[in-house]
Scaffold this motif. Sequence first.
Motif, PDB file in Angstrom:
ATOM      1  N   ILE A 175      -4.768   2.243  -2.030  1.00  0.00           N
ATOM      2  CA  ILE A 175      -4.087   3.254  -1.646  1.00  0.00           C
ATOM      3  C   ILE A 175      -2.733   2.162  -1.200  1.00  0.00           C
ATOM      4  CG2 ILE A 175      -2.572   5.388  -0.533  1.00  0.00           C
ATOM      5  CD1 ILE A 175      -4.950   6.079  -2.895  1.00  0.00           C
ATOM      6  N   ASP A 176      -2.941   1.663   0.313  1.00  0.00           N
ATOM      7  CA  ASP A 176      -1.830   1.567   0.850  1.00  0.00           C
ATOM      8  C   ASP A 176      -1.410   0.022   0.525  1.00  0.00           C
ATOM      9  OD1 ASP A 176      -2.291   2.859   3.019  1.00  0.00           O
ATOM     10  OD2 ASP A 176      -3.566   1.871   4.746  1.00  0.00           O
ATOM     11  N   ASP A 177      -1.543  -1.096  -0.052  1.00  0.00           N
ATOM     12  CA  ASP A 177      -0.788  -1.608  -1.158  1.00  0.00           C
ATOM     13  C   ASP A 177      -0.099  -1.368  -2.242  1.00  0.00           C
ATOM     14  OD1 ASP A 177      -2.105  -3.426   0.906  1.00  0.00           O
ATOM     15  OD2 ASP A 177      -4.008  -4.129  -1.210  1.00  0.00           O
ATOM     16  N   ALA A 178      -0.747  -0.569  -2.660  1.00  0.00           N
ATOM     17  CA  ALA A 178       0.062   0.587  -3.621  1.00  0.00           C
ATOM     18  C   ALA A 178       1.212   1.001  -3.528  1.00  0.00           C
ATOM     19  CB  ALA A 178      -0.785   0.946  -4.573  1.00  0.00           C
ATOM     20  N   PHE A 179       0.643   1.421  -1.667  1.00  0.00           N
ATOM     21  CA  PHE A 179       2.315   2.329  -1.502  1.00  0.00           C
ATOM     22  C   PHE A 179       2.747   1.475  -0.936  1.00  0.00           C
ATOM     23  CE2 PHE A 179       1.888   7.073   0.240  1.00  0.00           C
ATOM     24  CZ  PHE A 179       1.181   7.564  -0.800  1.00  0.00           C
ATOM     25  N   ALA A 180       2.941   0.066  -0.597  1.00  0.00           N
ATOM     26  CA  ALA A 180       3.594  -1.031  -0.005  1.00  0.00           C
ATOM     27  C   ALA A 180       4.605  -1.846  -1.334  1.00  0.00           C
ATOM     28  CB  ALA A 180       2.579  -1.957   0.697  1.00  0.00           C
TER      29      ALA A 180
END
Length: 413
Positions: free
Chosen positions: A139-144
């Motif tokens: 999730i955080d990688d995609a947000f970044a």
Amino acid sequence: MTTLDTRWQNTPADDGRTGTSTTHVETRAEPYRRIHWTDPVTGARGYLVLQTLVSGLATGGTRMRPGCTLSEVEDLARGMAAKTAVFGLPVGGAKGGIDFDPQDPRATGVLERFFADMKPWLDAHWVTAEDLGVTQQRIDDAFAAVGLGQSFHAAIQRSSDPAATLERVRTGLEIMTDDGCVLGDVIGGYGVAQACLGVFATRAWMQPEVAIQGVGTMGGAAAFYLHEAGVHVVAMADALGTLYDPNGLDVPALLDLRDDYGTIDRTRVPATVTQLPRESVLAVEADILVPAAISYAITPANVDDVAAAVIVEAANTGVTREAEALLAKRGVMVIPDIVANTGAAAWAWWLLFGWVGTDPAESFDRLHTEMRTKVARLLEESMRTGTSPRETAWSIASANRAAMDNRPDAIIP
């Protein structure tokens, strides 16, 4: 196994809709917004359902699995709105879902494109996190990748000091427990364990036994903390089958044998452990059954196999409404997901509001108190009114939400 306590038995009134009679207070109100999405590259379909906005915000995870449907996401969004209300959190409920295999090498791109197209909602209203098939790291990688930074972005940007709030959240998500686990990974399972222990305390059961379906993040942590509390976890099931020992499994040792997908290496399982088919976990003689694998795991097709006196939902909608109605006629009680598995979501918002700090003991103590109190109230009101625990939980959620309607918007420091 403790003898079934038949003091609670619900015979639902028929409202003319098969399988829905035990949940007539469960809101079926239209969601605030439904959004359909089609990936231009793979053709995968995705959905965002915002059930309610409170203080302009809604919270709920993003899942990815083959066969994910709009109705599934709607059901989960409704449940999320109830969870936040039961725990008195000043935020609404939402859910995201993508019909795609998370193990497909194209899944990362699908998730990034989904978030890119949902960016207006993620920027202003929707706070999301990990869910079935999608880790928090993904999730955080995609947000970044789409320029949003962190998945709590919509809440963080509303704070009085966004930079400080972001730092507090990042620090909180890196907290390690004394057992060497990331707190955010195990706090939800700890809450499920506390829900089970709350049932045991209310019924004064001695030497209770538990069977757990699913040993991933939620089920594994629930099994670990129940074992730590001295409960006999007699069965654990994964994709390969059920592991059973009537004297209690060595839970920590078995959890150490898991791979990244929550499957236990059978070549290293002790010979004293009996290996059974996967569905056998439902029929294991235990006081509590914890479905912690997939939604809709217990259905009218397999409900007669259930041997436990109580089911505690660790998975979202682990029991279908039709199956729950059949269980109620046998006096089998279901502690609903909108109470039992809310620990992780509640903890995340406590972190956002600064209500817990970096000491994991503080988070565990708060969730212990909150979950035990809520389960005790749930069971007391259910017994007093003669309604199912789920119906009682929805009534509590409705009352809590109505009380919050007259309060000013919450301020995130």
